[in-house]
Design an enzyme around this catalytic site. Structure first.
Site, PDB file in Angstrom:
ATOM      1  N   ALA A  43       1.396  -1.592   0.381  1.00  0.00           N
ATOM      2  CA  ALA A  43      -0.233  -0.096   0.154  1.00  0.00           C
ATOM      3  C   ALA A  43       1.015   1.344  -0.235  1.00  0.00           C
ATOM      4  O   ALA A  43       1.795   1.439   1.047  1.00  0.00           O
ATOM      5  CB  ALA A  43      -1.104   0.344   1.533  1.00  0.00           C
ATOM      6  N   LYS A 105      10.688   4.042  14.685  1.00  0.00           N
ATOM      7  CA  LYS A 105      11.062   4.482  16.431  1.00  0.00           C
ATOM      8  C   LYS A 105      10.230   5.531  16.962  1.00  0.00           C
ATOM      9  O   LYS A 105      10.086   5.453  17.932  1.00  0.00           O
ATOM     10  CB  LYS A 105      12.228   5.186  15.871  1.00  0.00           C
ATOM     11  CG  LYS A 105      12.552   5.817  15.516  1.00  0.00           C
ATOM     12  CD  LYS A 105      13.176   5.651  14.674  1.00  0.00           C
ATOM     13  CE  LYS A 105      13.933   6.958  13.033  1.00  0.00           C
ATOM     14  NZ  LYS A 105      14.408   6.766  12.030  1.00  0.00           N
ATOM     15  N   GLU A 129      14.006  -4.288  15.013  1.00  0.00           N
ATOM     16  CA  GLU A 129      15.123  -3.508  14.717  1.00  0.00           C
ATOM     17  C   GLU A 129      15.689  -2.066  13.813  1.00  0.00           C
ATOM     18  O   GLU A 129      16.228  -1.575  13.797  1.00  0.00           O
ATOM     19  CB  GLU A 129      15.530  -4.679  14.216  1.00  0.00           C
ATOM     20  CG  GLU A 129      17.034  -4.963  14.515  1.00  0.00           C
ATOM     21  CD  GLU A 129      17.925  -5.265  15.295  1.00  0.00           C
ATOM     22  OE1 GLU A 129      17.974  -6.046  16.433  1.00  0.00           O
ATOM     23  OE2 GLU A 129      18.321  -3.957  15.914  1.00  0.00           O
ATOM     24  N   VAL A 132      15.710   1.644  15.843  1.00  0.00           N
ATOM     25  CA  VAL A 132      17.252   1.907  16.906  1.00  0.00           C
ATOM     26  C   VAL A 132      19.091   1.979  15.563  1.00  0.00           C
ATOM     27  O   VAL A 132      18.792   0.287  15.334  1.00  0.00           O
ATOM     28  CB  VAL A 132      17.948   1.053  17.385  1.00  0.00           C
ATOM     29  CG1 VAL A 132      18.494   1.655  18.297  1.00  0.00           C
ATOM     30  CG2 VAL A 132      16.390   1.487  18.352  1.00  0.00           C
ATOM     31  N   GLY A 134      19.698   1.532  12.636  1.00  0.00           N
ATOM     32  CA  GLY A 134      19.649   1.541  11.375  1.00  0.00           C
ATOM     33  C   GLY A 134      19.947  -0.405  10.921  1.00  0.00           C
ATOM     34  O   GLY A 134      19.766  -0.984  11.315  1.00  0.00           O
ATOM     35  N   GLY A 187      18.756  10.554   1.851  1.00  0.00           N
ATOM     36  CA  GLY A 187      17.584   9.706   2.216  1.00  0.00           C
ATOM     37  C   GLY A 187      18.047   8.962   3.540  1.00  0.00           C
ATOM     38  O   GLY A 187      17.143   8.201   4.390  1.00  0.00           O
ATOM     39  N   ASP A 201      14.760  12.231  16.948  1.00  0.00           N
ATOM     40  CA  ASP A 201      15.129  11.285  16.862  1.00  0.00           C
ATOM     41  C   ASP A 201      15.955  10.316  17.760  1.00  0.00           C
ATOM     42  O   ASP A 201      15.753   8.717  17.833  1.00  0.00           O
ATOM     43  CB  ASP A 201      14.900  10.586  15.547  1.00  0.00           C
ATOM     44  CG  ASP A 201      15.488   9.882  14.230  1.00  0.00           C
ATOM     45  OD1 ASP A 201      14.892   9.294  14.438  1.00  0.00           O
ATOM     46  OD2 ASP A 201      16.918   9.223  14.851  1.00  0.00           O
ATOM     47  N   LYS A 205      14.971   6.577  19.769  1.00  0.00           N
ATOM     48  CA  LYS A 205      16.007   5.904  19.898  1.00  0.00           C
ATOM     49  C   LYS A 205      16.593   5.098  21.099  1.00  0.00           C
ATOM     50  O   LYS A 205      16.425   3.601  21.692  1.00  0.00           O
ATOM     51  CB  LYS A 205      17.664   5.637  18.966  1.00  0.00           C
ATOM     52  CG  LYS A 205      16.757   5.941  17.291  1.00  0.00           C
ATOM     53  CD  LYS A 205      17.463   6.289  16.295  1.00  0.00           C
ATOM     54  CE  LYS A 205      17.103   6.272  15.173  1.00  0.00           C
ATOM     55  NZ  LYS A 205      17.983   7.120  14.687  1.00  0.00           N
ATOM     56  N   GLY A 302      19.406   4.895   5.971  1.00  0.00           N
ATOM     57  CA  GLY A 302      19.820   4.170   4.257  1.00  0.00           C
ATOM     58  C   GLY A 302      18.299   3.330   4.010  1.00  0.00           C
ATOM     59  O   GLY A 302      18.235   2.072   4.768  1.00  0.00           O
TER      60      GLY A 302
HETATM   61  P1  NDP Z   1       9.758   7.550   3.229  1.00  0.00           P
HETATM   62  O1  NDP Z   1       8.985   8.820   3.180  1.00  0.00           O
HETATM   63  O2  NDP Z   1      10.595   7.680   2.723  1.00  0.00           O
HETATM   64  O3  NDP Z   1       8.510   6.767   2.355  1.00  0.00           O
HETATM   65  C1  NDP Z   1       7.182   6.236   3.396  1.00  0.00           C
HETATM   66  C2  NDP Z   1       6.134   6.065   2.588  1.00  0.00           C
HETATM   67  O4  NDP Z   1       5.244   5.690   2.762  1.00  0.00           O
HETATM   68  C3  NDP Z   1       5.900   6.896   0.641  1.00  0.00           C
HETATM   69  O5  NDP Z   1       6.218   6.842  -0.205  1.00  0.00           O
HETATM   70  C4  NDP Z   1       4.369   7.347   2.140  1.00  0.00           C
HETATM   71  O6  NDP Z   1       4.198   7.437   0.281  1.00  0.00           O
HETATM   72  C5  NDP Z   1       4.087   6.507   2.060  1.00  0.00           C
HETATM   73  N1  NDP Z   1       2.909   6.981   2.213  1.00  0.00           N
HETATM   74  C6  NDP Z   1       2.399   7.478   3.419  1.00  0.00           C
HETATM   75  N2  NDP Z   1       1.493   7.917   4.267  1.00  0.00           N
HETATM   76  C7  NDP Z   1       1.004   6.951   3.652  1.00  0.00           C
HETATM   77  C8  NDP Z   1      -0.390   6.337   3.939  1.00  0.00           C
HETATM   78  N3  NDP Z   1      -1.431   6.382   4.737  1.00  0.00           N
HETATM   79  N4  NDP Z   1      -0.676   4.541   3.376  1.00  0.00           N
HETATM   80  C9  NDP Z   1       0.637   4.340   2.738  1.00  0.00           C
HETATM   81  N5  NDP Z   1       2.001   4.642   2.461  1.00  0.00           N
HETATM   82  C10 NDP Z   1       1.569   6.167   2.817  1.00  0.00           C
HETATM   83  O7  NDP Z   1      10.373   7.608   4.867  1.00  0.00           O
HETATM   84  P2  NDP Z   1      11.348   6.180   5.213  1.00  0.00           P
HETATM   85  O8  NDP Z   1      11.489   5.382   4.074  1.00  0.00           O
HETATM   86  O9  NDP Z   1      12.416   6.764   4.301  1.00  0.00           O
HETATM   87  O10 NDP Z   1      11.104   5.846   6.358  1.00  0.00           O
HETATM   88  C11 NDP Z   1       9.936   4.821   6.870  1.00  0.00           C
HETATM   89  C12 NDP Z   1       9.933   4.398   8.230  1.00  0.00           C
HETATM   90  O11 NDP Z   1      11.062   4.042   8.546  1.00  0.00           O
HETATM   91  C13 NDP Z   1      10.055   6.187   8.998  1.00  0.00           C
HETATM   92  O12 NDP Z   1       8.869   5.339  10.579  1.00  0.00           O
HETATM   93  C14 NDP Z   1      11.215   6.218   9.561  1.00  0.00           C
HETATM   94  O13 NDP Z   1      11.416   6.985  10.707  1.00  0.00           O
HETATM   95  C15 NDP Z   1      12.053   4.645   9.495  1.00  0.00           C
HETATM   96  N6  NDP Z   1      13.546   4.924   9.607  1.00  0.00           N
HETATM   97  C16 NDP Z   1      14.076   5.303   7.645  1.00  0.00           C
HETATM   98  C17 NDP Z   1      15.158   5.061   7.997  1.00  0.00           C
HETATM   99  C18 NDP Z   1      15.610   5.953   6.987  1.00  0.00           C
HETATM  100  O14 NDP Z   1      16.975   6.114   6.729  1.00  0.00           O
HETATM  101  N7  NDP Z   1      15.527   6.071   5.824  1.00  0.00           N
HETATM  102  C19 NDP Z   1      15.976   4.009   8.879  1.00  0.00           C
HETATM  103  C20 NDP Z   1      15.471   4.106  10.105  1.00  0.00           C
HETATM  104  C21 NDP Z   1      14.060   3.652  10.027  1.00  0.00           C
HETATM  105  P3  NDP Z   1       4.175   9.354  -0.419  1.00  0.00           P
HETATM  106  O15 NDP Z   1       5.701   9.810  -0.582  1.00  0.00           O
HETATM  107  O16 NDP Z   1       3.446   9.496  -1.403  1.00  0.00           O
HETATM  108  O17 NDP Z   1       3.906  10.646   0.537  1.00  0.00           O
HETATM  109  N1  HSE Z   2      16.902  10.128  10.445  1.00  0.00           N
HETATM  110  C1  HSE Z   2      17.589   8.469  10.807  1.00  0.00           C
HETATM  111  C2  HSE Z   2      18.694   8.810  11.333  1.00  0.00           C
HETATM  112  C3  HSE Z   2      16.818   7.622  10.503  1.00  0.00           C
HETATM  113  O1  HSE Z   2      19.533  10.179  10.375  1.00  0.00           O
HETATM  114  O2  HSE Z   2      19.652   8.366  11.554  1.00  0.00           O
HETATM  115  C4  HSE Z   2      17.321   6.375  10.887  1.00  0.00           C
HETATM  116  O3  HSE Z   2      17.187   6.116  12.098  1.00  0.00           O
END
Ligand code: NDP
Ligand code: HSE
Length: 436
Positions: A43, A105, A129, A132, A134, A187, A201, A205, A302
Site C-alpha cells: 500500500a 521509532k 530492529e 534503532v 538502522g 534519504g 529522533d 531510539k 539509508g
Molecule cells: P519515506 O517517506 O521515504 O516513505 C514513506 C512512504 O509511505 C512514502 O512512499 C509515502 O508515500 C508512504 N505513505 C505515506 N502515508 C501513507 C499511507 N497512509 N498509506 C500508505 N503509504 C503511505 O520514509 P522512510 O522510508 O525513510 O521511513 C519509513 C520509516 O522508517 C519511518 O518510520 C522512519 O523513521 C523509519 N526509518 C527510516 C530510516 C531511513 O534511513 N530513511 C532508517 C530507520 C528508520 P508518499 O511519498 O506518496 O507520501
Molecule cells: N533520520 C534517521 C537518522 C534515520 O538520520 O539516523 C535512521 O533512523
C-alpha cells in the site's frame, strides 16, 4: 511449505530497499528462514510509483487497510512513519492477528506501551530492529546477545543525519544548512528533519534501548532532549585542542536512584573509537557487568542498511511464527510482568562532567571569580584554557573542563557566573563523558 506472505505499508526509502533486498537475496533468506518470505501486497499513496518498484506480480493499493484486511497476509510491515495513521494501522493489524514489523521509532517510543500491550494480548509479535541504529542489530544484541548481563550504561551515536552534519562541517567547513540538504537528499533525514537536528529522533531510539537494557517501560516523555542547532564551530575547535570531539550522544545509565535517559551534544575523548565514528555511521557502546564494554558500529540510516534490519525481523517472525507466544522473546527483553519501576531521573539529578566556554573581559581577577564560584559549588576543575586576546580585543574566551558533578549544582554555578559583569555573553555549556 507455503511462503510467508508480507504486506508492505509505505514503499519509500526503507520500503523499496526492503522489497529489493528480499528479492535479490530470496534464496539465501529462504535457506535461513526455513521457508520463503514474499511481499505479495503493497500500500502506498503513490500507486504508480509503487507499481514501478514492485512490478506486475505484486498487488498495489492506495488504502493500507486493504492489506490489513487481506486474510492471506501473515506479517504487516509498517514503513510509513510518524504517530498518526501509522499508529492506527499498527493497532488494527495487531487486532487482526497479524505480526507487525516496523522501523518507526517515533511511534514505539511514544506509544510503545499501548502497542506492546495490545500485541501481548493478541499473541502477535511487534518487531522493530530497524527502529534503532538502522542496519546495526543493536536490539537483538541488547535483548538476546547480552541477556546474561546486568547492563550498566549505554551511549550511542544513533542519528546518522546529525553525525553526518557534524562530520561534514568539521572536515569540509560546509554550512549546517547545506549539509542538512545533502542528508535529506541521501534519504537519511526524517520527513520532518527538526526531529533529527533537535535530538528528538535520537531520543526516540535511546528511549527504546533504555527500556530493553533496564526492563523499564518506554518513557520518551521523561527523556532530556537537546540537539545540535546551538552548537558553534568554535566549540568544536576548542574541544579538539583539549583532545575531545563533539558528538550527539544518546545516553542511558542505571544509577542507584534511577535511570538517566538523555540526548545532547557531548565531548568525548578523541582517542575513543566512538569519537571517530563519522558521516551517517552509527555506533552504540554498551557496558555490562559480565561482558564489559562492547561496541556496535555500522550504517544507521539509508535504504538497504535499514532494509537489512527489517528483513532480519521478518526472518525471526517466520521462524517463531508457530511458537507458543509465551515462549517467544519478550518485546522489551524482560517479561511484561517483571518490568522494573526504577524512575527516569530528572536532568537536575544527572551526574556528568562539563565543558564551559565563557566570553569574559580580559581583566585581572576574572578567572579567580569564576573558579571561586565553581569551588563554592564543590565543582572540581579538570582543565582550563584561555585564548589569548587578539590585537585590540578587550575580551577573551575562557574554556573550563570540570570533573563530575550533579547537574543541579552546575545550573546554580552557571547562574551565578552569568551574573558577573565581566562575563560578557551567555555561557556555553556542553556535557562531557569519558566513556571509560
Ligand atoms: P519515506 O517517506 O521515504 O516513505 C514513506 C512512504 O509511505 C512514502 O512512499 C509515502 O508515500 C508512504 N505513505 C505515506 N502515508 C501513507 C499511507 N497512509 N498509506 C500508505 N503509504 C503511505 O520514509 P522512510 O522510508 O525513510 O521511513 C519509513 C520509516 O522508517 C519511518 O518510520 C522512519 O523513521 C523509519 N526509518 C527510516 C530510516 C531511513 O534511513 N530513511 C532508517 C530507520 C528508520 P508518499 O511519498 O506518496 O507520501
Ligand atoms: N533520520 C534517521 C537518522 C534515520 O538520520 O539516523 C535512521 O533512523
Amino acid at each position: 511449505m507455503k511462503p510467508i506472505q508480507v504486506g508492505l505499508l509505505g514503499i519509500g526509502t526503507v520500503g523499496s530497499g526492503t522489497f529489493e533486498v528480499l528479492k535479490r537475496n530470496q534464496e539465501e533468506i529462504q535457506r535461513r528462514a526455513g521457508r520463503g518470505i514474499e511481499v505479495t501486497m503493497v500500500a502506498d499513496l503513490d500507486v504508480a510509483r509503487a507499481k514501478s518498484i514492485v512490478g506486475a506480480n505484486v498487488q498495489v493499493v492506495d488504502d493500507a487497510r486493504k492489506v490489513i484486511a487481506n486474510p492471506d497476509i501473515d506479517i504487516v510491515v509498517e514503513l510509513i512513519g510518524g504517530y498518526g495513521i501509522a499508529k492506527q494501522l499498527v493497532l488494527e493489524a495487531i487486532d487482526a492477528g497479524k505480526h507487525v514489523v516496523t522501523a518507526n521509532k517515533a511511534l514505539l517510543a511514544v506509544h510503545g506501551t499501548e502497542i506492546f500491550a495490545a500485541a501481548h494480548k493478541k499473541g502477535v509479535m511487534v518487531a522493530f530492529e530497524a527502529a534503532v541504529a538502522g542496519g546495526i542489530p543493536i536490539i537483538k544484541a541488547l535483548r538476546e546477545g547480552l541477556t546474561a548481563n546486568r547492563i550498566q550504561w549505554l551511549a550511542g551515536i544513533i542519528n546518522g543525519t546529525t553525525n553526518f552534519i557534524l562530520s561534514e562541517m568539521r572536515d569540509k567547513g560546509l554550512t549546517f544548512d547545506d549539509v542538512l540538504k545533502q542528508a535529506q537528499a541521501l534519504g537519511y533525514a526524517e520527513a520532518d528533519p527538526t526531529f533529527d537536528i533537535e535530538g528528538v529522533d535520537a531520543a526516540h531510539k535511546a528511549t527504546l534501548m533504555s527500556a530493553i537494557a533496564f526492563g523499564v517501560p518506554v518513557q520518551f516523555d521523561k527523556a532530556y532532549v537537546e540537539g545540535i542547532t546551538k552548537l558553534e564551530s568554535q566549540d568544536i575547535k576548542y574541544a579538539e585542542q583539549l583532545g575531545y570531539r563533539i558528538k550527539l550522544l544518546g545516553i542511558s545509565k542505571r544509577t542507584a536512584a534511577g535511570i538517566e535517559l538523555r540526548v545532547h551534544p557531548c565531548l568525548v575523548p578523541a582517542k575513543r573509537l566512538i569519537a571517530n565514528v563519522e558521516g551517517a555511521m552509527n555506533a552504540v557502546m554498551v557496558h555490562a557487568d559480565a561482558v564489559g564494554t562492547t561496541l556496535y558500529y555500522g550504517k544507521g540510516a539509508g535504504s538497504e542498511p535499514t532494509a537489512s534490519a527489517v528483513i532480519a525481523d521478518l526472518v525471526d517472525i517466520t521462524r517463531l511464527h508457530t511458537a507458543d507466544p509465551l515462549n517467544r522473546v519478550p518485546h522489551l527483553a524482560f517479561q511484561p510482568d517483571a518490568m522494573s519501576n526504577l524512575p527516569i531521573l530528572p536532568m537536575a539529578q544527572v551526574v556528568t562532567s562539563y565543558y564551559l566556554r565563557l566570553r569574559v573581559a580580559d581583566q585581572a581577577g576574572v578567572l579567580a571569580k569564576v573558579t571561586g564560584i565553581l569551588a563554592n559549588a564543590d565543582i572540581s576543575i579538570d582543565a582550563v584554557l584561555q585564548r589569548e586576546a587578539g590585537e585590540g580585543e578587550s575580551h577573551t574566551d575562557l574554556i573550563i573542563l570540570t570533573h563530575d558533578c550533579v547537574e543541579a549544582k552546575m545550573n546554580q554555578a552557571l547562574a551565578e557566573m552569568q551574573k558577573l559583569t565581566t562575563v560578557l555573553a551567555p555561557i556555553t555549556r556542553i556535557r562531557k563523558e569519558e566513556l571509560n
